[in-house]
Design a protein around this motif. Sequence first.
Motif, PDB file in Angstrom:
ATOM      1  N   TYR A   1       1.103  -1.037  -0.019  1.00  0.00           N
ATOM      2  CA  TYR A   1       0.018  -0.175   0.116  1.00  0.00           C
ATOM      3  C   TYR A   1       0.893   1.329   0.020  1.00  0.00           C
ATOM      4  O   TYR A   1       0.639   2.295  -0.627  1.00  0.00           O
ATOM      5  N   HIS A   2       1.848   1.220   0.638  1.00  0.00           N
ATOM      6  CA  HIS A   2       2.785   2.294   0.637  1.00  0.00           C
ATOM      7  C   HIS A   2       3.409   2.513  -1.039  1.00  0.00           C
ATOM      8  O   HIS A   2       3.323   3.740  -1.405  1.00  0.00           O
ATOM      9  N   TYR A   3       3.659   1.603  -1.486  1.00  0.00           N
ATOM     10  CA  TYR A   3       3.929   1.541  -2.971  1.00  0.00           C
ATOM     11  C   TYR A   3       2.793   2.041  -3.837  1.00  0.00           C
ATOM     12  O   TYR A   3       2.885   2.947  -4.550  1.00  0.00           O
ATOM     13  N   LYS A   4       1.846   1.699  -3.653  1.00  0.00           N
ATOM     14  CA  LYS A   4       0.568   2.067  -4.234  1.00  0.00           C
ATOM     15  C   LYS A   4       0.059   3.511  -4.177  1.00  0.00           C
ATOM     16  O   LYS A   4      -0.004   4.484  -5.176  1.00  0.00           O
ATOM     17  N   ALA A   5       0.438   3.932  -2.996  1.00  0.00           N
ATOM     18  CA  ALA A   5       0.277   5.356  -2.480  1.00  0.00           C
ATOM     19  C   ALA A   5       1.351   6.279  -3.143  1.00  0.00           C
ATOM     20  O   ALA A   5       1.110   7.272  -3.808  1.00  0.00           O
ATOM     21  N   TRP A   6       2.570   5.636  -3.013  1.00  0.00           N
ATOM     22  CA  TRP A   6       3.686   6.590  -3.774  1.00  0.00           C
ATOM     23  C   TRP A   6       3.544   6.597  -5.198  1.00  0.00           C
ATOM     24  O   TRP A   6       3.840   7.481  -5.686  1.00  0.00           O
TER      25      TRP A   6
ATOM     26  N   ILE B   1       6.069  11.613 -12.735  1.00  0.00           N
ATOM     27  CA  ILE B   1       7.434  10.743 -12.522  1.00  0.00           C
ATOM     28  C   ILE B   1       7.012   9.306 -12.721  1.00  0.00           C
ATOM     29  O   ILE B   1       6.105   8.852 -11.945  1.00  0.00           O
ATOM     30  N   THR B   2       7.489   8.493 -13.308  1.00  0.00           N
ATOM     31  CA  THR B   2       7.260   7.034 -13.337  1.00  0.00           C
ATOM     32  C   THR B   2       8.168   6.191 -12.447  1.00  0.00           C
ATOM     33  O   THR B   2       9.185   6.094 -12.706  1.00  0.00           O
ATOM     34  N   ILE B   3       7.463   5.563 -11.420  1.00  0.00           N
ATOM     35  CA  ILE B   3       8.251   4.765 -10.572  1.00  0.00           C
ATOM     36  C   ILE B   3       7.980   3.247 -10.675  1.00  0.00           C
ATOM     37  O   ILE B   3       6.769   3.152 -11.129  1.00  0.00           O
TER      38      ILE B   3
END
Length: 221
Positions: free
Chosen positions: A19-24, A33-35
């Motif tokens: 979820y941290h990844y989804k939010a970032w 910015i593409t992460i």
Amino acid sequence: MFKGVLFDLDGVITDTAEYHYKAWKKLADDLGITIDRKFNESLKGVSREDSLRLILEYGEMTDQITDAQFQALATEKNDNYVVMIEEFSEADVFPGILPLLKALKQHKIKIALASASKNGPILLEKMHISDYFDAIVNPASVPNGKPAPDIFIAAAESINVPVTDCIGIEDSKAGIAAIKASGVLPIGVGQAADLGSDIALVDATDKLTFDYLTTVWASKQ
Ligand code: G6P
Ligand code: MG
């Protein structure tokens, strides 16, 4: 025998790393910015502010963002994240973690949380596992975030156990570096490609049994 276990939270106790990844990712997308997941490995374990700094550097946008905008972006990410974890419950505790917490209690091993997340206490409450923890380190109270060792040293101190008598469990590269630098014995949850092949590793939390921790401790040099 070890006397304390220091747990990371996100990606070790529950699936919040996702979820941290989804939010970032959403925040980064909105900034153009593409992460990807590979870049995300460098965000795991890293504080909210340091994560945002890394994303802005990656997108070469650091100079375009004022302090006020920076704060607003950090708040926006957290607001999105908090919505994602709103419905968290006992069901979200990763497999094997509850039996491990119970076994540690039975063996009178102290338990501390060493998470960089300011949402740590609320997540433990939602998952009804706060009572297993003898201490929760406030990440704002330590000068340097992971990969610095500060939070693991503080966690060992908070349970009155020397670092050399503790095991630390982590899923992030920064977290493993922090554990190593603190003198605590690391166990990684993840892959050698991300965490290194020089430490004890499990590919999933159901392998984190009390017996496994005992075996890793016994094989310590
Ligand atoms: C943990 C997570 C990171 C997160 C950090 C801060 O270390 O692995 O992904 O950015 O905590 O979390 P917070 O909930 O305070 O934003
Ligand atoms: Mg983690």
